[in-house]
Design a protein around this motif. Sequence first.
Motif: not given
Length: 433
Positions: A228-229, A260, A277-280, A303-305
């Motif tokens: 997760g982020a 990542s 990180r978000n978007g990774e 991750i995140g989106r």
Amino acid sequence: MKASGIFQKAEFDLRVDRVRALMAQRGMDACLIASPENIYYLTGLDHQGYFASQLLIVPMEGKLALVTRAMERAVVRDMVPDLIHIGYQDGATPLPPPTDSATDIIMASQDQLGQPTGLRPWETSAGVVTRDPRGEAPRSSAAAEAIIAALLERGWEEGRLGLEENSSFLTFRVAREVAAGLPRVDWQDCSGLIEDCRLIQSPAEQKFTRSAAEVSDAMMLSAIAAAGAGVAQKDVMAAVYQAMFHRGGTYPGFIPLVRSTRTIEHEHGTWQDDKLRNGELLFLEMAGCVRRYHAPMGRLVFIGRAPKTADRMLKVCEEAIEAAADAIQPGVKAKDVYAAWHAVLSRHGLDRYRRHHCGYAVGIGFPPSWSGSGVPIGLRETSNMELRPGMVFHLMSWLLRTGRGDSFLSDTVVVTSKGCERLTRTPRALTVR
């Protein structure tokens, strides 16, 4: 040979007979085996002492002989008692008995009868490497001397002997000294001889591979759940290791890969000391291990989106791996499996995308590899290897840096009389954490 506790005696006897049949075809009097995977396959020896020179001598008849450092005598005695063990000392000469226990410095206490007890000097001095004070290497290695002596004792001053020239665990120095010490021997390269036998797993071996697949699934699900982020990569890895051991696995031949976006192209790199990180992308590839048998698998987590291309590329990725699985049949050539995989890519406009293989054979593995040491036997574009029931593959569909999006799926499969059976079962759905 007695059973090592891993397999029945008949299993090991069959393996040795199979190797000897191949040796006979090549006219070999004996073969010298250095790879820990091959030694394990023929004897059941499972230890970490292979970092130093060890060699298994397989004659056409009679007992097998194993050359190791002398300090390995206890593990050889307990694991593989019914072979000839030849120990060499590569360190200091054993300390003499004390002449005066009141003044001599000794490492072993004595009982009431004056006999040594506890840790004896020999056990610590043998194998402690000593060097010339001027930094010069000794004239010859103790391992090579022991191997030469063992071969001469068995009458192989000359003859046709096989040597695993391609083994990562046969050093140039030892091989050179053994060859120089037996100049009349006709040396033959027996690399791949035992690997060919290992390609087809027996039902007893497949049992451990199936157990390893269950461990792999537990490891993968734990990694996904931990991601997760803001989560440290080391915490994802910690979850993997906890699941690995709690579910009955042991240390694998290759460390789990947790990468990542920043390190996605590090083919054999793993976690970094930073946070997701978000978007990774989170690349996950790992193998459960049971009794040295492995079942690798891989997944990609967002991750995140997830980007807009993710779902489409996952469908291509899964369609390709399923096409490869459908192509796996007894008698089919490895290149035909690759062609089936790549044909899907071509239909989706990725004809120019290439990988060196779409999978490779797996089974017994010791660090540093879960594919059995050396370059793996792959499902390659030009390979004429014929598939047979009992072969186990890490089947891969790898779509990274395609320019149209990223996706990655891999699973362990076994060739059956009817086709292909998937052993690792973690869901393949698009995953966002």
